[in-house]
Write an enzyme that holds these catalytic residues in place. Structure first.
Site, mmCIF file in Angstrom:
data_model
loop_
_atom_site.group_PDB
_atom_site.id
_atom_site.type_symbol
_atom_site.label_atom_id
_atom_site.label_comp_id
_atom_site.label_asym_id
_atom_site.label_seq_id
_atom_site.Cartn_x
_atom_site.Cartn_y
_atom_site.Cartn_z
ATOM 1 C CG LEU A 95 18.125 -6.105 9.887
ATOM 2 C CD1 LEU A 95 19.161 -6.690 10.843
ATOM 3 C CD2 LEU A 95 18.084 -4.596 9.995
ATOM 4 C CB SER A 128 -0.978 0.006 1.181
ATOM 5 O OG SER A 128 -0.307 0.144 2.405
ATOM 6 C CG ASN A 129 3.530 2.680 3.026
ATOM 7 O OD1 ASN A 129 3.353 3.862 3.304
ATOM 8 N ND2 ASN A 129 3.293 1.701 3.893
ATOM 9 C CG HIS A 157 9.536 1.485 12.302
ATOM 10 N ND1 HIS A 157 9.710 0.118 12.190
ATOM 11 C CD2 HIS A 157 9.208 1.715 13.595
ATOM 12 C CE1 HIS A 157 9.502 -0.441 13.366
ATOM 13 N NE2 HIS A 157 9.196 0.508 14.235
HETATM 14 C C1 GRF Z 1 3.757 -0.755 6.863
HETATM 15 O O1 GRF Z 1 3.069 -0.695 8.082
HETATM 16 C C2 GRF Z 1 5.165 -0.265 7.039
HETATM 17 O O2 GRF Z 1 5.279 0.745 7.978
HETATM 18 C C3 GRF Z 1 5.888 -1.484 7.533
HETATM 19 O O3 GRF Z 1 5.303 -2.546 6.821
HETATM 20 C C4 GRF Z 1 3.976 -2.192 6.423
HETATM 21 C C5 GRF Z 1 3.933 -2.332 4.932
HETATM 22 O O4 GRF Z 1 2.638 -2.145 4.411
HETATM 23 N N1 GRF Z 1 7.303 -1.330 7.339
HETATM 24 P P1 GRF Z 1 2.443 -2.036 2.859
HETATM 25 O O5 GRF Z 1 3.091 -3.283 2.237
HETATM 26 O O6 GRF Z 1 3.095 -0.782 2.386
HETATM 27 O O7 GRF Z 1 0.959 -2.032 2.635
#
Ligand code: GRF
Length: 203
Positions: free
Chosen positions: A94, A15-16, A111
């Protein structure tokens, strides 16, 4: 200003990634997502990239003798696509010295907690269990620690008495989707100045 090439590393839902692709497509970020790489072939993020016409591939660590070999291949792919900035977006590993060395100071992560509190896995649940009244999310540069690099941007969200972990996670995710593209935009506009641990925005 020269449009930058982004390489996005993912492991899951994406989603990001979607928000970053959308912001680039809408011209809000002077960049384009040049390539998306997942460490899992079944990551929905790969599907999102392909739907947007962006090269997307899975690189499976098991196909390499060690992490350095795995990362070397990722570096080759990123370089082949002329990537300037690597965005980790739900990438569940990592980053090792091979990738870090090739893109020193040019890797960002999001994060889902207010660092330096609650680094590592299940940050939203860690915060909920601890009983904090505010949590949030952090965009930071990646160094060789676990969620320890210089902080670029944070957003705060309240934790309510009747929240479940899922409700808090959802509230944090909304803010992730807001600040990650914003931080990437500032980077692409050459507006981030890193002085030791402190990151300033050029005005
Ligand atoms: C998000 O909560 C991000 O902060 C963490 O993993 C999750 C990824 O979500 N690192 P998406 O794959 O971007 O939907």
């Amino acid at each position: 200003m020269e449009r930058k090439n982004l390489g996005v590393l993912v492991s899951g839902r994406g989603s990001n990634l979607q928000c970053i692709m959308d912001a680039c497509a809408a011209g809000k970020i002077p960049a384009r997502v040049a390539v998306v790489i997942s460490d899992h072939s079944d990551a929905y993020a790969l599907e999102r990239a392909r739907q947007a016409g962006i090269p997307a591939l899975a690189v499976n660590m098991r196909d390499y003798p060690d992490k350095a070999g795995y990362e070397l291949y990722i570096v080759e792919v990123l370089q082949k696509h002329g990537v300037h900035l690597v965005c980790l977006a739900g990438y569940m590993r990592l980053v090792g010295p091979t990738l870090l060395g090739a893109f020193a100071g040019r890797i960002m992560n999001i994060h889902p907690a207010l660092l330096p509190s609650f680094p590592g896995l299940h940050a939203q649940e860690q915060a909920w269990r601890y009983g904090v009244k505010y949590s949030g999310c952090t965009v930071h540069f990646v160094d060789d620690g676990m969620d320890t690099g210089p902080i670029i941007m944070q957003a705060v969200v309240p934790v309510y008495d009747d929240d479940t972990v899922d409700m808090l996670t959802e509230r944090i995710l909304e803010q992730e989707h807001r600040i990650y593209p914003e931080a990437v935009k500032l980077y692409c506009e050459d507006k981030l100045i890193v002085e030791g641990r402190r990151v300033r925005v050029r005005v």
